[in-house]
Design a protein around this motif. Structure first.
Motif, PDB file in Angstrom:
ATOM      1  N   ASP A 199       7.756   3.299  -9.220  1.00 26.98           N
ATOM      2  CA  ASP A 199       7.748   3.510  -7.774  1.00 26.98           C
ATOM      3  C   ASP A 199       7.702   5.004  -7.466  1.00 26.98           C
ATOM      4  OD1 ASP A 199       7.881   2.666  -5.076  1.00 26.98           O
ATOM      5  OD2 ASP A 199      10.022   3.070  -5.024  1.00 26.98           O
ATOM      6  N   ASP A 204      -1.003   3.235  -2.116  1.00 23.57           N
ATOM      7  CA  ASP A 204      -2.073   2.303  -1.766  1.00 23.57           C
ATOM      8  C   ASP A 204      -2.903   2.894  -0.630  1.00 23.57           C
ATOM      9  OD1 ASP A 204      -0.665   1.925   0.609  1.00 23.57           O
ATOM     10  OD2 ASP A 204       0.094  -0.050   0.062  1.00 23.57           O
ATOM     11  N   SER A 209       3.834   3.624  -1.402  1.00 21.04           N
ATOM     12  CA  SER A 209       3.959   3.536  -2.857  1.00 21.04           C
ATOM     13  C   SER A 209       3.408   2.209  -3.372  1.00 21.04           C
ATOM     14  CB  SER A 209       5.428   3.681  -3.263  1.00 21.04           C
ATOM     15  OG  SER A 209       5.569   3.672  -4.667  1.00 21.04           O
ATOM     16  N   CYS A 210       2.661   2.276  -4.472  1.00 19.69           N
ATOM     17  CA  CYS A 210       2.015   1.092  -5.042  1.00 19.69           C
ATOM     18  C   CYS A 210       2.263   1.055  -6.548  1.00 19.69           C
ATOM     19  CB  CYS A 210       0.517   1.116  -4.750  1.00 19.69           C
ATOM     20  SG  CYS A 210      -0.412  -0.274  -5.432  1.00 19.69           S
ATOM     21  N   LYS A 211       2.713  -0.099  -7.061  1.00 21.46           N
ATOM     22  CA  LYS A 211       3.010  -0.236  -8.482  1.00 21.46           C
ATOM     23  C   LYS A 211       1.879  -0.902  -9.267  1.00 21.46           C
ATOM     24  CE  LYS A 211       8.061  -0.537  -7.950  1.00 21.46           C
ATOM     25  NZ  LYS A 211       9.262  -1.327  -8.299  1.00 21.46           N
ATOM     26  N   ASP A 212       0.825  -1.320  -8.582  1.00 21.91           N
ATOM     27  CA  ASP A 212      -0.288  -2.034  -9.207  1.00 21.91           C
ATOM     28  C   ASP A 212      -1.318  -1.024  -9.713  1.00 21.91           C
ATOM     29  OD1 ASP A 212      -2.602  -3.493  -9.813  1.00 21.91           O
ATOM     30  OD2 ASP A 212      -2.245  -4.970  -8.240  1.00 21.91           O
ATOM     31  N   HIS A 215      -5.012  -1.743  -8.932  1.00 24.08           N
ATOM     32  CA  HIS A 215      -5.321  -1.548  -7.518  1.00 24.08           C
ATOM     33  C   HIS A 215      -5.507  -0.063  -7.207  1.00 24.08           C
ATOM     34  CE1 HIS A 215      -5.545  -2.688  -3.316  1.00 24.08           C
ATOM     35  NE2 HIS A 215      -4.623  -1.777  -3.015  1.00 24.08           N
ATOM     36  N   GLY A 226      -5.899   6.040  -0.537  1.00 22.88           N
ATOM     37  CA  GLY A 226      -4.920   5.851  -1.599  1.00 22.88           C
ATOM     38  C   GLY A 226      -5.171   6.815  -2.734  1.00 22.88           C
TER      39      GLY A 226
END
Length: 362
Positions: A199, A204, A209-212, A215, A226
């Protein structure tokens, strides 16, 4: 995901043979692979052999021209600008740093910039080239736009690292960091592992915050909103503005001074239009070199010997972990994920090499 230990010498020979099949000279192959393997030996998996697939793809897509030759377009006693002409980043970068080193030996200082080139690996490799010649060295590169500015959601700057090396005993000081929380390569490593990002590493398309990992990479590749947060993350309270500013400094040192593309306009996936900056400084300009080196060595040792936090047993100085990692991996081998081994096997087959002829046990 399982990892294999690839013998360093065999891995070097296999990768050199791949680049030779692609049309590079033996000297060029050695230079490219030395940079790549140094990353792995230093423990920087993101910039090691896991990048071979990207280099291979860039050559196949003709974003890199193995037959191209760099051209010096501007030069003074202390400086130079080189047009990389779509050459492989590592070959032109080592040429540029060698020029900076020679100028420093002759005049005390040398700075060389490169434009229109490709990914050059770890910035610290080139700074370390100067340190090996008893000089202070610095290196940086811009990249395609991957980093979002503080309070933004559109990628505008690169992961653009800053590196500096200073001779010292028993370990040279070697500082080499991306100006983002993590480099793109680390996102790629986590994606290969199928692991969630930490995190606060990346954002994104809305700037959250994006954990993928997939993506995030998809957005970067598609030029959607992003990207990766600058050092300090997304908030002023955690120092986001500091990483943002360092990213601009790296851009000045590279694309601006080189007269090349800046990160928002590097459009080929970081291939064919990136810029580099290098400098070498004879620190003897400031006094007796032996005394200066001893003072640097003393400071670093004092840091290592200073009081440890509760539960901690060791304080490292920059460059120390890399030196120790290299010694271990030269004996134990280079860690490579199943995915990376699969890619190496595929690349070899493409150019007419059999992976099993080199790595019998894998």
């Amino acid at each position: 995901m399982a990892y294999y230990q690839l013998p360093a010498a065999v891995t070097r020979r296999y990768c050199e043979d791949i680049f030779e099949k692609h049309g590079f000279t033996k000297t060029e192959c050695q230079r490219i692979v030395d940079v790549v393997l140094t990353a792995d030996l230093y423990g920087i998996e993101s910039h090691g052999i896991q990048r071979m697939i990207r280099y291979h793809d860039s050559i196949v897509k003709k974003l890199v021209n193995p037959k191209a030759k760099p051209e010096i377009v501007h030069e003074t006693k202390l400086s130079a600008v080189i047009d990389g002409a779509q050459t492989m980043g590592q070959t032109t970068a080592t040429m540029a740093m060698e020029m900076a080193i020679q100028k420093a030996k002759e005049h005390g200082f040398g700075a060389v910039n490169v434009r229109n080139c490709n990914h050059y690996g770890i910035a610290g490799y080139y700074a370390k080239m100067a340190a090996k010649e008893d000089l202070m060295g610095g290196s940086s590169t811009n990249t395609e736009a991957i980093a979002i500015p503080t309070f933004g959601k559109q990628a505008m700057l690169g992961t653009s690292p800053l590196a500096l090396a200073m001779p010292a005993d028993p370990y040279d000081f070697l500082f080499d960091v991306a100006t983002t929380v993590v480099p793109r390569g680390k996102i790629e490593v986590y994606n290969k592992r199928g692991s969630a990002l930490v995190d606060g590493w990346a954002a994104d398309e809305n700037g959250n915050s994006c954990k993928d990992a997939q993506h995030v990479l998809d957005n970067i590749n598609a030029k959607n909103f992003g990207g990766i947060f600058p050092i300090g993350g997304s908030a002023i309270e955690t120092g986001s503005h500091k990483g943002y500013g360092l990213g601009i400094i790296a851009e000045i040192f590279t694309g601006i001074l080189a007269g090349g593309h800046t990160s928002p306009h590097v459009m080929n996936g970081g291939m064919g239009d990136t810029s580099f900056g290098f400098f070498a400084l004879d620190y003897g300009l400031f006094g007796d070199k032996k005394t200066i080196r001893e003072n640097m060595s003393t400071l670093l040792q004092e840091l290592r010997d200073s009081a440890k936090a509760d539960g901690q047993t060791r304080i490292y100085t920059h460059g120390e972990k890399e030196a120790e990692s290299e010694k271990i991996k030269l004996v134990q081998g280079i860690p490579a994920s199943e995915k990376t081994v699969e890619e190496l096997r595929m690349i070899g087959a493409y150019v007419g090499l059999k992976f099993e002829d080199y790595f019998e046990q894998i």
